[in-house]
Enzyme design. Structure first.
Site, PDB file in Angstrom:
ATOM      1  N   ASN A 221      -9.071  -4.159  -4.860  1.00  0.00           N
ATOM      2  CA  ASN A 221      -9.167  -5.540  -5.762  1.00  0.00           C
ATOM      3  C   ASN A 221     -10.582  -5.928  -6.081  1.00  0.00           C
ATOM      4  O   ASN A 221     -11.229  -6.513  -5.043  1.00  0.00           O
ATOM      5  CB  ASN A 221      -8.483  -6.620  -4.987  1.00  0.00           C
ATOM      6  CG  ASN A 221      -8.144  -7.777  -5.663  1.00  0.00           C
ATOM      7  OD1 ASN A 221      -9.050  -8.339  -6.385  1.00  0.00           O
ATOM      8  ND2 ASN A 221      -6.587  -8.391  -5.762  1.00  0.00           N
TER       9      ASN A 221
ATOM     10  N   ASP B  14     -10.097   3.147  -5.008  1.00  0.00           N
ATOM     11  CA  ASP B  14      -8.419   3.209  -4.495  1.00  0.00           C
ATOM     12  C   ASP B  14      -8.434   4.457  -3.706  1.00  0.00           C
ATOM     13  O   ASP B  14      -8.886   5.676  -4.294  1.00  0.00           O
ATOM     14  CB  ASP B  14      -7.630   3.491  -5.834  1.00  0.00           C
ATOM     15  CG  ASP B  14      -6.135   3.941  -5.773  1.00  0.00           C
ATOM     16  OD1 ASP B  14      -5.725   4.082  -4.261  1.00  0.00           O
ATOM     17  OD2 ASP B  14      -5.328   3.978  -6.566  1.00  0.00           O
TER      18      ASP B  14
ATOM     19  N   ASN C 145     -10.680   1.301   7.747  1.00  0.00           N
ATOM     20  CA  ASN C 145      -9.513   0.167   8.143  1.00  0.00           C
ATOM     21  C   ASN C 145      -8.474   0.376   7.113  1.00  0.00           C
ATOM     22  O   ASN C 145      -7.245  -0.125   7.327  1.00  0.00           O
ATOM     23  CB  ASN C 145      -9.888  -0.952   8.068  1.00  0.00           C
ATOM     24  CG  ASN C 145      -9.055  -2.200   7.996  1.00  0.00           C
ATOM     25  OD1 ASN C 145      -8.227  -2.511   8.993  1.00  0.00           O
ATOM     26  ND2 ASN C 145      -8.911  -2.760   6.886  1.00  0.00           N
TER      27      ASN C 145
ATOM     28  N   TYR D 191       4.588   6.705   9.288  1.00  0.00           N
ATOM     29  CA  TYR D 191       3.470   5.794   9.659  1.00  0.00           C
ATOM     30  C   TYR D 191       3.057   6.368  11.090  1.00  0.00           C
ATOM     31  O   TYR D 191       1.800   6.339  11.212  1.00  0.00           O
ATOM     32  CB  TYR D 191       3.789   4.262   9.541  1.00  0.00           C
ATOM     33  CG  TYR D 191       2.466   3.229  10.007  1.00  0.00           C
ATOM     34  CD1 TYR D 191       1.856   2.806   9.007  1.00  0.00           C
ATOM     35  CD2 TYR D 191       2.580   2.911  11.127  1.00  0.00           C
ATOM     36  CE1 TYR D 191       0.828   1.990   9.263  1.00  0.00           C
ATOM     37  CE2 TYR D 191       1.382   1.925  11.565  1.00  0.00           C
ATOM     38  CZ  TYR D 191       0.542   1.644  10.493  1.00  0.00           C
ATOM     39  OH  TYR D 191      -0.436   0.659  11.034  1.00  0.00           O
TER      40      TYR D 191
ATOM     41  N   LYS E  67      -0.756   7.650  12.147  1.00  0.00           N
ATOM     42  CA  LYS E  67      -1.668   7.091  13.001  1.00  0.00           C
ATOM     43  C   LYS E  67      -1.789   7.680  14.016  1.00  0.00           C
ATOM     44  O   LYS E  67      -2.837   7.814  14.979  1.00  0.00           O
ATOM     45  CB  LYS E  67      -0.973   5.529  13.581  1.00  0.00           C
ATOM     46  CG  LYS E  67      -1.195   4.613  12.397  1.00  0.00           C
ATOM     47  CD  LYS E  67      -2.474   4.544  11.777  1.00  0.00           C
ATOM     48  CE  LYS E  67      -2.561   3.314  10.744  1.00  0.00           C
ATOM     49  NZ  LYS E  67      -3.880   3.239  10.051  1.00  0.00           N
TER      50      LYS E  67
ATOM     51  N   VAL F 231      -0.379  -7.780  14.173  1.00  0.00           N
ATOM     52  CA  VAL F 231      -1.345  -8.571  14.089  1.00  0.00           C
ATOM     53  C   VAL F 231      -1.045  -9.408  12.799  1.00  0.00           C
ATOM     54  O   VAL F 231      -0.358  -9.107  11.760  1.00  0.00           O
ATOM     55  CB  VAL F 231      -2.471  -7.775  13.811  1.00  0.00           C
ATOM     56  CG1 VAL F 231      -3.918  -8.944  13.641  1.00  0.00           C
ATOM     57  CG2 VAL F 231      -2.951  -6.886  14.891  1.00  0.00           C
TER      58      VAL F 231
END
Length: 263
Positions: A34, A59, A86, A148, A152, A181
């Site tokens: 963005n 991207d 991140n 996921y 990870k 979080v």
């Protein structure tokens, strides 16, 4: 003054990393898709902290864009002292009946990009004899919450392996393993988290502060908060059959069957 490059810098933990590093007087390279958000953030950081904030729109599911970021990390005239991998995404779907294109995009962002950017950063940092790489994994790496968890888990073991290879070079590698979080992550993934009590949540400020402190001391594994360190210890020691049984839990979400939400 060292420069930090942060992927996924426009929101969530990436945004918090940008602010904490800038207020600690580090120049930053902000990477995300963005451009409007990045440009606004860069202006805010420069005005508030008096540092230089560079915008790099990319991207990370696009291999050509990843290579542009890698080239920035290899730049010897503008060295990057800290890479924060991140960028991530949550998929609110089951694998067998889900969209394979979405799965491939998630794999590209959370695995391939981490590998490519870590390779570029490590090469440049080792040549200088100093630097640090921080890869955001998750406590989900120890669970069985769909692809996921698989992504990870790869990040965690890859970072540990990289830390071994980098030993004695002056460069460190740290895997950050947060739990839930308070960020935009679950909202963006259209994952309903209203049933989860406040005690399971961490603040982005605390997660990032812990992560940066662990990077400074050269820790390989960083797990913010005692409760998630305890959960991680239980998950490591429990029989994998028990972990898999927990992973088979399903809950209703907007009329569909989904895997448990992931930290």
């Amino acid at each position: 003054m060292a420069t930090a490059l942060i992927t996924g810098a426009s929101a969530g933990l990436g945004l918090e990393f940008a602010w904490q590093l800038a207020t600690a007087r580090h120049d930053v390279v902000l990477v995300a898709r963005n451009e409007e958000r990045l440009t606004r953030l860069a202006a805010q950081l420069e005005a508030a902290a008096g540092i230089r904030a560079e915008v790099l729109v990319a991207d990370l599911s696009d291999r050509a864009d990843v290579e542009r970021v890698a080239d920035r990390l290899r730049d010897t005239e503008r060295p990057v002292g800290l890479l924060v991998n991140n960028a991530g995404m949550g998929l609110n779907q089951r694998f067998v009946t889900g969209d394979l294109d979405a799965e491939e995009s998630a794999l590209a962002v959370m695995v391939t990009a981490v590998m490519v950017l870590s390779h570029a950063a490590a090469g440049a940092m080792v040549a200088r004899g100093r630097g640090a790489i921080l890869n955001v994994a998750s406590v989900a790496a120890l669970l069985t919450s769909g692809t996921y968890s698989a992504h990870k888990a790869w990040v965690r073991v890859f970072t540990e392996s990289l830390a071994v290879e980098l030993s004695g070079t002056g460069v460190t590698a740290t895997a950050l393993n947060p739990g839930f979080v308070h960020t935009e992550f679950h909202e963006r993934g259209r994952i309903d988290m209203t049933a989860y009590p406040e005690i399971v949540w961490l603040s982005p400020e605390d997660v990032v502060a812990t992560a940066l402190a662990d990077v400074r001391r050269g820790a390989v594994i960083s797990t913010p908060s005692l409760r998630y360190r305890t959960l991680s210890a239980v998950a490591r020691l429990a029989p994998r059959s028990a972990v898999r049984s927990f992973g088979r839990y399903r809950r209703a979400f907007q009329g569909q069957e989904t895997s448990p939400p992931v930290p």
